[in-house]
Write a protein that holds these residues in place. Structure first.
Motif, PDB file in Angstrom:
ATOM      1  N   ASP A   1       0.871  -1.170   0.000  1.00 53.40           N
ATOM      2  CA  ASP A   1       0.000   0.000   0.000  1.00 53.40           C
ATOM      3  C   ASP A   1       0.912   1.225   0.000  1.00 53.40           C
ATOM      4  OD1 ASP A   1      -2.010   1.826   0.268  1.00 53.40           O
ATOM      5  OD2 ASP A   1      -2.334   1.457   2.413  1.00 53.40           O
ATOM      6  N   ILE A   2       1.039   1.883  -1.139  1.00 49.80           N
ATOM      7  CA  ILE A   2       2.006   2.962  -1.261  1.00 49.80           C
ATOM      8  C   ILE A   2       1.440   4.267  -0.722  1.00 49.80           C
ATOM      9  CG2 ILE A   2       3.250   1.902  -3.162  1.00 49.80           C
ATOM     10  CD1 ILE A   2       1.762   3.688  -5.083  1.00 49.80           C
ATOM     11  N   GLY A   3       2.340   5.132  -0.246  1.00 50.72           N
ATOM     12  CA  GLY A   3       1.936   6.421   0.285  1.00 50.72           C
ATOM     13  C   GLY A   3       1.973   7.497  -0.779  1.00 50.72           C
ATOM     14  N   GLU A   4       2.766   8.539  -0.531  1.00 52.77           N
ATOM     15  CA  GLU A   4       2.836   9.654  -1.469  1.00 52.77           C
ATOM     16  C   GLU A   4       3.499   9.222  -2.771  1.00 52.77           C
ATOM     17  OE1 GLU A   4       4.552  14.250  -1.679  1.00 52.77           O
ATOM     18  OE2 GLU A   4       4.798  13.035   0.132  1.00 52.77           O
ATOM     19  N   VAL A   5       2.904   9.592  -3.878  1.00 54.11           N
ATOM     20  CA  VAL A   5       3.470   9.249  -5.182  1.00 54.11           C
ATOM     21  C   VAL A   5       3.926  10.520  -5.890  1.00 54.11           C
ATOM     22  CG1 VAL A   5       2.046   7.183  -5.416  1.00 54.11           C
ATOM     23  CG2 VAL A   5       1.259   9.337  -6.406  1.00 54.11           C
ATOM     24  N   GLU A   6       4.956  10.379  -6.714  1.00 57.77           N
ATOM     25  CA  GLU A   6       5.477  11.490  -7.505  1.00 57.77           C
ATOM     26  C   GLU A   6       5.173  11.234  -8.977  1.00 57.77           C
ATOM     27  OE1 GLU A   6       9.781  13.557  -8.700  1.00 57.77           O
ATOM     28  OE2 GLU A   6       9.691  11.952  -7.201  1.00 57.77           O
ATOM     29  N   HIS A   7       4.537  12.194  -9.619  1.00 53.16           N
ATOM     30  CA  HIS A   7       4.292  12.086 -11.055  1.00 53.16           C
ATOM     31  C   HIS A   7       5.579  12.433 -11.786  1.00 53.16           C
ATOM     32  CE1 HIS A   7       2.970  13.802 -15.022  1.00 53.16           C
ATOM     33  NE2 HIS A   7       2.425  12.602 -15.057  1.00 53.16           N
ATOM     34  N   VAL A   8       6.014  11.567 -12.689  1.00 54.67           N
ATOM     35  CA  VAL A   8       7.291  11.741 -13.378  1.00 54.67           C
ATOM     36  C   VAL A   8       7.085  12.337 -14.765  1.00 54.67           C
ATOM     37  CG1 VAL A   8       9.373  10.578 -14.193  1.00 54.67           C
ATOM     38  CG2 VAL A   8       8.304   9.854 -12.043  1.00 54.67           C
ATOM     39  N   PHE A   9       6.333  11.649 -15.623  1.00 60.22           N
ATOM     40  CA  PHE A   9       6.010  12.155 -16.949  1.00 60.22           C
ATOM     41  C   PHE A   9       4.933  11.267 -17.564  1.00 60.22           C
ATOM     42  CE2 PHE A   9      10.447  10.271 -17.273  1.00 60.22           C
ATOM     43  CZ  PHE A   9      10.037   8.967 -17.519  1.00 60.22           C
ATOM     44  N   ASP A  10       4.402  11.704 -18.704  1.00 60.54           N
ATOM     45  CA  ASP A  10       3.410  10.939 -19.466  1.00 60.54           C
ATOM     46  C   ASP A  10       3.985  10.653 -20.845  1.00 60.54           C
ATOM     47  OD1 ASP A  10       1.634  11.256 -17.331  1.00 60.54           O
ATOM     48  OD2 ASP A  10       0.812  13.109 -18.174  1.00 60.54           O
ATOM     49  N   VAL A  11       3.801   9.431 -21.326  1.00 59.83           N
ATOM     50  CA  VAL A  11       4.488   9.003 -22.540  1.00 59.83           C
ATOM     51  C   VAL A  11       3.543   8.215 -23.451  1.00 59.83           C
ATOM     52  CG1 VAL A  11       6.386   7.605 -23.458  1.00 59.83           C
ATOM     53  CG2 VAL A  11       6.706   8.901 -21.351  1.00 59.83           C
ATOM     54  N   TYR A  12       3.601   8.515 -24.760  1.00 62.40           N
ATOM     55  CA  TYR A  12       2.986   7.656 -25.769  1.00 62.40           C
ATOM     56  C   TYR A  12       4.013   6.581 -26.107  1.00 62.40           C
ATOM     57  CZ  TYR A  12      -0.549  11.280 -26.283  1.00 62.40           C
ATOM     58  OH  TYR A  12      -1.564  12.168 -26.049  1.00 62.40           O
ATOM     59  N   MET A  13       3.699   5.326 -25.791  1.00 62.24           N
ATOM     60  CA  MET A  13       4.719   4.277 -25.823  1.00 62.24           C
ATOM     61  C   MET A  13       4.983   3.726 -27.213  1.00 62.24           C
ATOM     62  SD  MET A  13       5.803   4.097 -22.741  1.00 62.24           S
ATOM     63  CE  MET A  13       6.635   2.515 -22.650  1.00 62.24           C
ATOM     64  N   SER A  14       3.979   3.704 -28.074  1.00 67.61           N
ATOM     65  CA  SER A  14       4.162   3.169 -29.425  1.00 67.61           C
ATOM     66  C   SER A  14       3.292   3.970 -30.380  1.00 67.61           C
ATOM     67  CB  SER A  14       3.796   1.680 -29.470  1.00 67.61           C
ATOM     68  OG  SER A  14       4.095   1.116 -30.724  1.00 67.61           O
ATOM     69  N   PRO A  15       3.662   5.227 -30.657  1.00 74.84           N
ATOM     70  CA  PRO A  15       2.768   6.156 -31.347  1.00 74.84           C
ATOM     71  C   PRO A  15       2.498   5.839 -32.804  1.00 74.84           C
ATOM     72  CG  PRO A  15       4.943   7.142 -31.067  1.00 74.84           C
ATOM     73  CD  PRO A  15       4.941   5.858 -30.276  1.00 74.84           C
ATOM     74  N   GLY A  16       3.221   4.870 -33.372  1.00 75.23           N
ATOM     75  CA  GLY A  16       2.955   4.526 -34.755  1.00 75.23           C
ATOM     76  C   GLY A  16       1.675   3.740 -34.953  1.00 75.23           C
ATOM     77  N   SER A  17       1.186   3.092 -33.883  1.00 68.12           N
ATOM     78  CA  SER A  17      -0.006   2.260 -34.071  1.00 68.12           C
ATOM     79  C   SER A  17      -0.878   2.140 -32.825  1.00 68.12           C
ATOM     80  CB  SER A  17       0.407   0.847 -34.514  1.00 68.12           C
ATOM     81  OG  SER A  17       1.266   0.255 -33.556  1.00 68.12           O
ATOM     82  N   VAL A  18      -0.329   2.361 -31.641  1.00 64.85           N
ATOM     83  CA  VAL A  18      -1.075   2.171 -30.397  1.00 64.85           C
ATOM     84  C   VAL A  18      -1.397   3.534 -29.794  1.00 64.85           C
ATOM     85  CG1 VAL A  18      -1.082   1.098 -28.119  1.00 64.85           C
ATOM     86  CG2 VAL A  18       0.100  -0.019 -30.025  1.00 64.85           C
ATOM     87  N   THR A  19      -2.661   3.739 -29.440  1.00 66.49           N
ATOM     88  CA  THR A  19      -3.094   5.045 -28.938  1.00 66.49           C
ATOM     89  C   THR A  19      -2.722   5.264 -27.471  1.00 66.49           C
ATOM     90  OG1 THR A  19      -5.261   4.203 -28.251  1.00 66.49           O
ATOM     91  CG2 THR A  19      -5.072   5.043 -30.510  1.00 66.49           C
ATOM     92  N   GLU A  20      -2.336   4.240 -26.757  1.00 68.65           N
ATOM     93  CA  GLU A  20      -2.148   4.308 -25.305  1.00 68.65           C
ATOM     94  C   GLU A  20      -1.151   5.379 -24.871  1.00 68.65           C
ATOM     95  OE1 GLU A  20      -1.225   1.243 -21.626  1.00 68.65           O
ATOM     96  OE2 GLU A  20      -0.328   0.871 -23.581  1.00 68.65           O
ATOM     97  N   ARG A  21      -1.551   6.139 -23.848  1.00 69.83           N
ATOM     98  CA  ARG A  21      -0.661   7.062 -23.145  1.00 69.83           C
ATOM     99  C   ARG A  21      -0.475   6.518 -21.729  1.00 69.83           C
ATOM    100  NH1 ARG A  21      -2.460  13.229 -22.432  1.00 69.83           N
ATOM    101  NH2 ARG A  21      -4.179  12.132 -21.443  1.00 69.83           N
ATOM    102  N   VAL A  22       0.783   6.412 -21.305  1.00 69.58           N
ATOM    103  CA  VAL A  22       1.086   5.843 -19.998  1.00 69.58           C
ATOM    104  C   VAL A  22       1.554   6.951 -19.062  1.00 69.58           C
ATOM    105  CG1 VAL A  22       2.502   4.203 -18.702  1.00 69.58           C
ATOM    106  CG2 VAL A  22       1.662   3.600 -20.986  1.00 69.58           C
ATOM    107  N   HIS A  23       0.981   7.002 -17.874  1.00 66.20           N
ATOM    108  CA  HIS A  23       1.337   7.963 -16.842  1.00 66.20           C
ATOM    109  C   HIS A  23       2.366   7.312 -15.915  1.00 66.20           C
ATOM    110  CE1 HIS A  23      -2.162  10.484 -17.997  1.00 66.20           C
ATOM    111  NE2 HIS A  23      -2.718   9.301 -18.249  1.00 66.20           N
ATOM    112  N   PHE A  24       3.540   7.938 -15.795  1.00 65.52           N
ATOM    113  CA  PHE A  24       4.646   7.383 -15.020  1.00 65.52           C
ATOM    114  C   PHE A  24       4.707   8.021 -13.634  1.00 65.52           C
ATOM    115  CE2 PHE A  24       5.620   6.024 -19.168  1.00 65.52           C
ATOM    116  CZ  PHE A  24       6.651   5.087 -19.146  1.00 65.52           C
ATOM    117  N   PHE A  25       4.889   7.161 -12.618  1.00 69.65           N
ATOM    118  CA  PHE A  25       4.980   7.617 -11.241  1.00 69.65           C
ATOM    119  C   PHE A  25       6.153   6.928 -10.554  1.00 69.65           C
ATOM    120  CE2 PHE A  25       0.494   8.057 -12.345  1.00 69.65           C
ATOM    121  CZ  PHE A  25       0.157   9.291 -11.817  1.00 69.65           C
ATOM    122  N   ALA A  26       6.536   7.481  -9.406  1.00 72.80           N
ATOM    123  CA  ALA A  26       7.504   6.839  -8.516  1.00 72.80           C
ATOM    124  C   ALA A  26       6.992   6.997  -7.094  1.00 72.80           C
ATOM    125  CB  ALA A  26       8.882   7.464  -8.668  1.00 72.80           C
TER     126      ALA A  26
END
Length: 235
Positions: free
Chosen positions: A146-171
């Motif tokens: 059960d994690i406590g405070e999270v830090e938002h790192v960046f948001d990334v389109y992982m495979s923009p040539g064909s996949v629409t997914e955007r991934v939100h990165f945290f630590a």
């Protein structure tokens, strides 16, 4: 799971699942995506064809595209829409360790990975949650922490040539006193996840050897070394 070719068969009433009648997930209007886009005047969507909605959504879009020299051409692109996701690097700065997961990934197994078992940061789809809520859920399900405070790192389109997914990165930090279960994922969803704790330095070395080959994990480990919780520590 239904084969994609079957997912678009017309129903008895003549409707197409995912278009004018609900598909297996209750969705309609899946052929409308992109038709209302106005942010780029150099792109004019002509047609959106739903190819599959067996679980995620595969579309073929035809659009006019204006090139930098002013000429126009008609283009076609297939896009795979599985929703957006989130991932988190769990770290213990005092002990200099990170907490990863290992699970079987068939797509990499069929594309050259020796056994399909990837070491990864905890991750999952947002579903109907906001990114932070989603990653807290996934971290608990997969790692048991059960994690406590999270830090938002960046948001990334992982495979923009064909996949629409955007991934939100945290630590986020983790510690033994915040462990609430064994983790391992949801058995009802077919998940079979191993929790793996590694020294941070070893995890970095495993990028070079190919033992860690997952993009989101490599990105978060390198962020942690360059500007995150392990920056300035040397090797």
């Amino acid at each position: 799971m239904d084969e994609p070719s079957r997912s678009l068969e017309k129903t008895v009433s003549g409707g197409v699942p995912g278009v004018d009648v609900p598909d297996r997930r209750g969705r309609t209007g899946l052929d409308r995506a992109g038709r209302d886009l106005t942010g780029n005047p150099g792109v004019r969507v002509r047609e959106v064809e739903l190819l599959s909605s067996s679980w995620y959504v595969l579309r073929k879009t035809t659009f006019d595209y204006r090139h930098r020299n002013g000429t126009w051409s008609t283009e076609e692109r297939e896009t795979y829409d599985r929703g957006n996701g989130a991932t988190v690097l769990l770290y213990d700065a005092e002990r200099a360790t990170v907490l990863l997961t290992r699970q079987f990934r068939y797509p990499v197994y069929v594309n050259g990975h020796p056994d399909g078992l990837l070491l990864e940061t905890a991750a999952g789809l947002l579903d109907d949650d906001d990114p932070e809520t989603a990653i807290r859920r996934e971290a608990t399900e997969e790692t048991g922490y059960d994690i406590g405070e999270v830090e938002h790192v960046f948001d990334v389109y992982m495979s923009p040539g064909s996949v629409t997914e955007r991934v939100h990165f945290f630590a986020a930090p983790y510690s033994a006193d915040r462990r609430t279960s064994e983790g391992g994922g949801l058995a009802d969803d077919g998940e079979d996840i191993e929790v793996v704790e590694l020294p941070f330095a070893k995890a970095l070395d495993m990028i070079a050897t190919g033992e860690i080959a997952d993009a989101k994990t490599i990105m978060l480990l390198q962020w942690a070394a360059l500007s995150g919780p392990f920056s300035g520590r040397g090797r």
